[in-house]
Design a protein around this motif. Sequence first.
Motif, PDB file in Angstrom:
ATOM      1  N   GLY A 121      -6.990   5.480  11.843  1.00 32.82           N
ATOM      2  CA  GLY A 121      -6.705   4.201  11.201  1.00 32.82           C
ATOM      3  C   GLY A 121      -6.092   4.417   9.833  1.00 32.82           C
ATOM      4  N   ALA A 122      -6.551   3.643   8.843  1.00 32.14           N
ATOM      5  CA  ALA A 122      -5.944   3.667   7.508  1.00 32.14           C
ATOM      6  C   ALA A 122      -5.998   5.058   6.874  1.00 32.14           C
ATOM      7  CB  ALA A 122      -6.622   2.639   6.606  1.00 32.14           C
ATOM      8  N   ASP A 123      -7.111   5.788   7.053  1.00 34.53           N
ATOM      9  CA  ASP A 123      -7.200   7.147   6.482  1.00 34.53           C
ATOM     10  C   ASP A 123      -6.074   8.023   7.025  1.00 34.53           C
ATOM     11  OD1 ASP A 123      -9.559   6.301   5.282  1.00 34.53           O
ATOM     12  OD2 ASP A 123     -10.827   7.806   6.253  1.00 34.53           O
ATOM     13  N   ALA A 124      -5.926   8.056   8.332  1.00 35.93           N
ATOM     14  CA  ALA A 124      -4.907   8.904   8.952  1.00 35.93           C
ATOM     15  C   ALA A 124      -3.503   8.424   8.587  1.00 35.93           C
ATOM     16  CB  ALA A 124      -5.086   8.944  10.471  1.00 35.93           C
ATOM     17  N   GLU A 125      -3.296   7.124   8.491  1.00 34.52           N
ATOM     18  CA  GLU A 125      -1.983   6.600   8.112  1.00 34.52           C
ATOM     19  C   GLU A 125      -1.631   7.016   6.689  1.00 34.52           C
ATOM     20  OE1 GLU A 125       0.282   4.922  10.149  1.00 34.52           O
ATOM     21  OE2 GLU A 125      -1.160   5.678  11.617  1.00 34.52           O
ATOM     22  N   ALA A 126      -2.591   6.904   5.771  1.00 29.53           N
ATOM     23  CA  ALA A 126      -2.352   7.325   4.387  1.00 29.53           C
ATOM     24  C   ALA A 126      -2.140   8.838   4.325  1.00 29.53           C
ATOM     25  CB  ALA A 126      -3.515   6.896   3.495  1.00 29.53           C
ATOM     26  N   GLN A 127      -2.914   9.593   5.098  1.00 28.88           N
ATOM     27  CA  GLN A 127      -2.708  11.043   5.149  1.00 28.88           C
ATOM     28  C   GLN A 127      -1.287  11.369   5.599  1.00 28.88           C
ATOM     29  OE1 GLN A 127      -5.309  13.706   7.194  1.00 28.88           O
ATOM     30  NE2 GLN A 127      -7.157  12.605   6.581  1.00 28.88           N
ATOM     31  N   GLY A 128      -0.815  10.670   6.639  1.00 27.59           N
ATOM     32  CA  GLY A 128       0.537  10.907   7.150  1.00 27.59           C
ATOM     33  C   GLY A 128       1.594  10.660   6.087  1.00 27.59           C
ATOM     34  N   ALA A 139       0.838  -1.204   0.000  1.00 27.01           N
ATOM     35  CA  ALA A 139       0.000   0.000   0.000  1.00 27.01           C
ATOM     36  C   ALA A 139       0.872   1.253   0.000  1.00 27.01           C
ATOM     37  CB  ALA A 139      -0.946  -0.004   1.194  1.00 27.01           C
ATOM     38  N   ILE A 140       1.961   1.223   0.746  1.00 29.24           N
ATOM     39  CA  ILE A 140       2.890   2.356   0.766  1.00 29.24           C
ATOM     40  C   ILE A 140       3.468   2.570  -0.635  1.00 29.24           C
ATOM     41  CG2 ILE A 140       5.132   3.146   1.646  1.00 29.24           C
ATOM     42  CD1 ILE A 140       4.366   1.703   4.318  1.00 29.24           C
ATOM     43  N   ALA A 141       3.850   1.483  -1.288  1.00 28.26           N
ATOM     44  CA  ALA A 141       4.399   1.588  -2.642  1.00 28.26           C
ATOM     45  C   ALA A 141       3.348   2.124  -3.610  1.00 28.26           C
ATOM     46  CB  ALA A 141       4.915   0.223  -3.108  1.00 28.26           C
ATOM     47  N   ARG A 142       2.102   1.674  -3.458  1.00 25.51           N
ATOM     48  CA  ARG A 142       1.024   2.123  -4.349  1.00 25.51           C
ATOM     49  C   ARG A 142       0.775   3.618  -4.162  1.00 25.51           C
ATOM     50  NH1 ARG A 142      -2.092  -0.437  -8.523  1.00 25.51           N
ATOM     51  NH2 ARG A 142      -1.312  -2.340  -7.596  1.00 25.51           N
ATOM     52  N   ASP A 182     -12.119   8.178  -9.845  1.00 22.41           N
ATOM     53  CA  ASP A 182     -11.978   7.341 -11.036  1.00 22.41           C
ATOM     54  C   ASP A 182     -11.557   5.923 -10.651  1.00 22.41           C
ATOM     55  OD1 ASP A 182     -12.359   9.473 -13.047  1.00 22.41           O
ATOM     56  OD2 ASP A 182     -10.487  10.258 -12.195  1.00 22.41           O
ATOM     57  N   PHE A 183     -10.843   5.804  -9.551  1.00 23.63           N
ATOM     58  CA  PHE A 183     -10.305   4.531  -9.065  1.00 23.63           C
ATOM     59  C   PHE A 183     -10.331   4.547  -7.542  1.00 23.63           C
ATOM     60  CE2 PHE A 183      -8.027   5.657 -12.951  1.00 23.63           C
ATOM     61  CZ  PHE A 183      -8.225   4.522 -13.723  1.00 23.63           C
ATOM     62  N   GLY A 184     -10.139   3.392  -6.945  1.00 23.17           N
ATOM     63  CA  GLY A 184     -10.044   3.301  -5.495  1.00 23.17           C
ATOM     64  C   GLY A 184      -8.821   2.514  -5.070  1.00 23.17           C
ATOM     65  N   MET A 185      -8.407   2.759  -3.843  1.00 24.80           N
ATOM     66  CA  MET A 185      -7.370   1.962  -3.193  1.00 24.80           C
ATOM     67  C   MET A 185      -7.764   1.832  -1.732  1.00 24.80           C
ATOM     68  SD  MET A 185      -3.382   2.521  -2.419  1.00 24.80           S
ATOM     69  CE  MET A 185      -3.467   2.356  -0.643  1.00 24.80           C
ATOM     70  N   MET A 186      -8.044   0.623  -1.312  1.00 23.31           N
ATOM     71  CA  MET A 186      -8.486   0.385   0.054  1.00 23.31           C
ATOM     72  C   MET A 186      -7.518  -0.548   0.775  1.00 23.31           C
ATOM     73  SD  MET A 186     -11.372   2.010   0.485  1.00 23.31           S
ATOM     74  CE  MET A 186     -11.985   3.117  -0.777  1.00 23.31           C
ATOM     75  N   VAL A 187      -7.279  -0.249   2.042  1.00 17.78           N
ATOM     76  CA  VAL A 187      -6.493  -1.123   2.905  1.00 17.78           C
ATOM     77  C   VAL A 187      -7.510  -1.755   3.844  1.00 17.78           C
ATOM     78  CG1 VAL A 187      -4.561  -1.286   4.502  1.00 17.78           C
ATOM     79  CG2 VAL A 187      -4.536   0.457   2.700  1.00 17.78           C
ATOM     80  N   TRP A 188      -7.681  -3.072   3.700  1.00 18.83           N
ATOM     81  CA  TRP A 188      -8.763  -3.790   4.374  1.00 18.83           C
ATOM     82  C   TRP A 188      -8.211  -4.830   5.328  1.00 18.83           C
ATOM     83  CZ3 TRP A 188     -12.059  -8.303   2.448  1.00 18.83           C
ATOM     84  CH2 TRP A 188     -13.276  -8.360   3.148  1.00 18.83           C
ATOM     85  N   ASP A 189      -8.804  -4.896   6.495  1.00 18.32           N
ATOM     86  CA  ASP A 189      -8.396  -5.887   7.493  1.00 18.32           C
ATOM     87  C   ASP A 189      -9.169  -7.197   7.353  1.00 18.32           C
ATOM     88  OD1 ASP A 189     -10.885  -5.121   8.412  1.00 18.32           O
ATOM     89  OD2 ASP A 189     -10.168  -4.326  10.317  1.00 18.32           O
TER      90      ASP A 189
END
Length: 175
Positions: free
Chosen positions: A40-47, A19-22, A100-107
């Motif tokens: 969670g994932a939102d805040a981690e991706a924001q960071g 996910a980091i690479a993406r 246009d696209f999505g990227m989700m990090v799912w548990d």
Amino acid sequence: MSIIFIGGSREIFELPEPAIARIGAIVAAEHGVLIGDAPGADAEAQGLLAGYGYEHVGISHAGKEPHNNLGDWAAYHVPSLEGAHGFHGAKDREMARRADFGMMVWDGASPGTAVNVLRLAIANKPCVISDLARGSMATTYNVQDWCAMLRHAGPDIRRQAEARMMPDERLALPG
């Protein structure tokens, strides 16, 4: 420039390397990013995006102010709809609509993340899923792909996801 809806489970506090690479590839391609304000994932991706000093980001939030806006990006208030399950449903639907696209990090367990993948699938918008429960990356393109993704999660997760759906979203599911 494509718009990518990035999201994921609130219980994820460390993004997996794929996910980091993406996200790095999204930044390199200078795509726009829509992301929520949840922990969670939102805040981690924001960071991660803030660490890159990336500017092409919009934060969607349902409350008066975003809970997280780590890059001081433009914030878009999307109020909750009366009768919609979940406080964040309207904002998530709007991000899926605009992307246009999505990227989700799912548990593998978050019904909210699963429904966001479905919203993209209903519109035939590809969504890359980093599935932590299975240790894999997969892409959904349509509702059939979403159903295959949910088969691995089990019937309880599907029931919880269906409880969060709007009637039109439920109607998109195969019988």
